[in-house]
Design a protein around this motif. Structure first.
Motif, PDB file in Angstrom:
ATOM      1  N   ARG A   1      10.832 -72.828 -93.196  1.00 40.16           N
ATOM      2  CA  ARG A   1      10.761 -71.558 -92.462  1.00 40.16           C
ATOM      3  C   ARG A   1       9.402 -71.428 -91.796  1.00 40.16           C
ATOM      4  NH1 ARG A   1      14.550 -67.510 -95.410  1.00 40.16           N
ATOM      5  NH2 ARG A   1      16.357 -68.866 -95.433  1.00 40.16           N
ATOM      6  N   TYR A   2       9.414 -70.786 -90.646  1.00 40.84           N
ATOM      7  CA  TYR A   2       8.195 -70.546 -89.888  1.00 40.84           C
ATOM      8  C   TYR A   2       8.085 -69.064 -89.586  1.00 40.84           C
ATOM      9  CZ  TYR A   2       8.447 -75.569 -89.060  1.00 40.84           C
ATOM     10  OH  TYR A   2       8.523 -76.920 -89.227  1.00 40.84           O
ATOM     11  N   TYR A   3       6.867 -68.643 -89.237  1.00 38.05           N
ATOM     12  CA  TYR A   3       6.602 -67.247 -88.887  1.00 38.05           C
ATOM     13  C   TYR A   3       6.439 -67.160 -87.376  1.00 38.05           C
ATOM     14  CZ  TYR A   3       4.045 -62.921 -88.231  1.00 38.05           C
ATOM     15  OH  TYR A   3       3.649 -61.695 -87.789  1.00 38.05           O
ATOM     16  N   LEU A   4       7.165 -66.230 -86.761  1.00 37.64           N
ATOM     17  CA  LEU A   4       7.057 -65.958 -85.331  1.00 37.64           C
ATOM     18  C   LEU A   4       6.559 -64.528 -85.160  1.00 37.64           C
ATOM     19  CD1 LEU A   4       7.720 -66.865 -82.370  1.00 37.64           C
ATOM     20  CD2 LEU A   4       9.913 -65.721 -82.692  1.00 37.64           C
ATOM     21  N   PRO A   5       5.365 -64.336 -84.569  1.00 34.62           N
ATOM     22  CA  PRO A   5       4.860 -62.971 -84.366  1.00 34.62           C
ATOM     23  C   PRO A   5       5.768 -62.169 -83.434  1.00 34.62           C
ATOM     24  CG  PRO A   5       3.132 -64.597 -83.999  1.00 34.62           C
ATOM     25  CD  PRO A   5       4.417 -65.341 -84.118  1.00 34.62           C
ATOM     26  N   ALA A   6       5.786 -60.864 -83.629  1.00 36.62           N
ATOM     27  CA  ALA A   6       6.645 -59.986 -82.824  1.00 36.62           C
ATOM     28  C   ALA A   6       6.241 -60.015 -81.353  1.00 36.62           C
ATOM     29  CB  ALA A   6       6.580 -58.564 -83.367  1.00 36.62           C
ATOM     30  N   LYS A   7       4.954 -60.179 -81.061  1.00 36.28           N
ATOM     31  CA  LYS A   7       4.527 -60.205 -79.661  1.00 36.28           C
ATOM     32  C   LYS A   7       5.054 -61.442 -78.931  1.00 36.28           C
ATOM     33  CE  LYS A   7       0.112 -62.424 -80.504  1.00 36.28           C
ATOM     34  NZ  LYS A   7      -1.322 -62.374 -80.358  1.00 36.28           N
ATOM     35  N   SER A   8       5.301 -62.521 -79.649  1.00 41.20           N
ATOM     36  CA  SER A   8       5.869 -63.720 -79.023  1.00 41.20           C
ATOM     37  C   SER A   8       7.353 -63.558 -78.732  1.00 41.20           C
ATOM     38  CB  SER A   8       5.680 -64.930 -79.931  1.00 41.20           C
ATOM     39  OG  SER A   8       4.311 -65.184 -80.140  1.00 41.20           O
ATOM     40  N   ALA A   9       8.032 -62.688 -79.492  1.00 40.83           N
ATOM     41  CA  ALA A   9       9.467 -62.482 -79.303  1.00 40.83           C
ATOM     42  C   ALA A   9       9.767 -61.271 -78.432  1.00 40.83           C
ATOM     43  CB  ALA A   9      10.131 -62.308 -80.665  1.00 40.83           C
ATOM     44  N   LYS A  10       8.735 -60.647 -77.889  1.00 42.81           N
ATOM     45  CA  LYS A  10       8.944 -59.443 -77.091  1.00 42.81           C
ATOM     46  C   LYS A  10       9.738 -59.775 -75.833  1.00 42.81           C
ATOM     47  CE  LYS A  10       6.469 -55.512 -75.278  1.00 42.81           C
ATOM     48  NZ  LYS A  10       5.159 -54.893 -75.094  1.00 42.81           N
ATOM     49  N   GLY A  11      10.807 -59.019 -75.593  1.00 39.39           N
ATOM     50  CA  GLY A  11      11.625 -59.225 -74.416  1.00 39.39           C
ATOM     51  C   GLY A  11      12.742 -60.246 -74.599  1.00 39.39           C
ATOM     52  N   LEU A  12      12.800 -60.926 -75.751  1.00 44.41           N
ATOM     53  CA  LEU A  12      13.867 -61.888 -75.993  1.00 44.41           C
ATOM     54  C   LEU A  12      15.108 -61.171 -76.525  1.00 44.41           C
ATOM     55  CD1 LEU A  12      11.948 -64.824 -77.708  1.00 44.41           C
ATOM     56  CD2 LEU A  12      12.666 -64.633 -75.333  1.00 44.41           C
ATOM     57  N   GLN A  13      16.240 -61.639 -76.113  1.00 51.41           N
ATOM     58  CA  GLN A  13      17.502 -61.052 -76.546  1.00 51.41           C
ATOM     59  C   GLN A  13      17.955 -61.730 -77.841  1.00 51.41           C
ATOM     60  OE1 GLN A  13      20.551 -61.285 -73.610  1.00 51.41           O
ATOM     61  NE2 GLN A  13      21.946 -59.990 -74.739  1.00 51.41           N
ATOM     62  N   THR A  14      18.462 -60.926 -78.783  1.00 49.14           N
ATOM     63  CA  THR A  14      18.969 -61.451 -80.038  1.00 49.14           C
ATOM     64  C   THR A  14      20.487 -61.623 -79.926  1.00 49.14           C
ATOM     65  OG1 THR A  14      17.240 -60.302 -81.259  1.00 49.14           O
ATOM     66  CG2 THR A  14      19.140 -61.051 -82.521  1.00 49.14           C
ATOM     67  N   PHE A  15      20.946 -62.817 -80.250  1.00 48.16           N
ATOM     68  CA  PHE A  15      22.375 -63.126 -80.207  1.00 48.16           C
ATOM     69  C   PHE A  15      22.912 -63.238 -81.638  1.00 48.16           C
ATOM     70  CE2 PHE A  15      20.483 -64.959 -76.404  1.00 48.16           C
ATOM     71  CZ  PHE A  15      21.298 -64.448 -75.405  1.00 48.16           C
ATOM     72  N   VAL A  16      24.184 -62.950 -81.815  1.00 51.59           N
ATOM     73  CA  VAL A  16      24.833 -63.065 -83.120  1.00 51.59           C
ATOM     74  C   VAL A  16      25.953 -64.081 -82.993  1.00 51.59           C
ATOM     75  CG1 VAL A  16      26.072 -61.851 -84.933  1.00 51.59           C
ATOM     76  CG2 VAL A  16      24.283 -60.675 -83.681  1.00 51.59           C
ATOM     77  N   GLU A  17      25.901 -65.126 -83.839  1.00 52.02           N
ATOM     78  CA  GLU A  17      26.983 -66.118 -83.841  1.00 52.02           C
ATOM     79  C   GLU A  17      28.168 -65.583 -84.618  1.00 52.02           C
ATOM     80  OE1 GLU A  17      25.637 -69.850 -85.333  1.00 52.02           O
ATOM     81  OE2 GLU A  17      24.664 -70.373 -83.458  1.00 52.02           O
ATOM     82  N   ILE A  18      29.324 -65.773 -84.073  1.00 49.77           N
ATOM     83  CA  ILE A  18      30.544 -65.303 -84.751  1.00 49.77           C
ATOM     84  C   ILE A  18      31.316 -66.496 -85.248  1.00 49.77           C
ATOM     85  CG2 ILE A  18      32.701 -64.087 -84.443  1.00 49.77           C
ATOM     86  CD1 ILE A  18      31.284 -62.313 -82.434  1.00 49.77           C
TER      87      ILE A  18
END
Length: 117
Positions: free
Chosen positions: A100-117
């Motif tokens: 596992r890795y840590y991704l800061p929130a500022k690096s993920a800003k503006g990215l869309q979260t997808f959900v696999e079904i």
């Protein structure tokens, strides 16, 4: 005793009307909706993001202070969110390994979260 159900049926419109009006002077608490992070963290399906730019990820949140990144990820990399933290996300890259890795929130800003079904 035989007339008791008929008396109660006759009084039911009055009881129903009395319950329609709110009690004056009593504050009403409104339950707020859950945040998106809470809804997604309670889901069983895998959640992922696709990076749009070159991004550094870290082994733990403390490594961001010294900029000791573990891996640099390229645009188009799919990262799976495993845990939501107040300052970012614990992610993995979806490989067979369980690192596992840590991704800061500022690096993920503006990215869309997808959900696999």
């Amino acid at each position: 005793m035989k007339l008791l159900p008929f008396i109660l049926i006759g009084l039911s419109p009055c009881i129903a009307k009395a319950q329609e009006v709110a009690v004056p002077g009593k504050p009403v608490e409104i339950k707020l909706l859950m945040s998106v992070a809470e809804v997604l963290s309670n889901s069983v399906n895998a959640k992922y993001m696709v990076l749009k730019s070159r991004t550094s990820v870290y082994h733990q949140p403390a490594d961001t202070v010294n900029s000791r990144h573990a891996v640099r990820l390229f645009p188009g990399t799919k990262i799976y969110i495993r845990k939501y933290l107040p300052s970012g996300f614990m992610i993995d890259l979806g490989f067979a390994g369980d690192e596992r890795y840590y991704l800061p929130a500022k690096s993920a800003k503006g990215l869309q979260t997808f959900v696999e079904i």
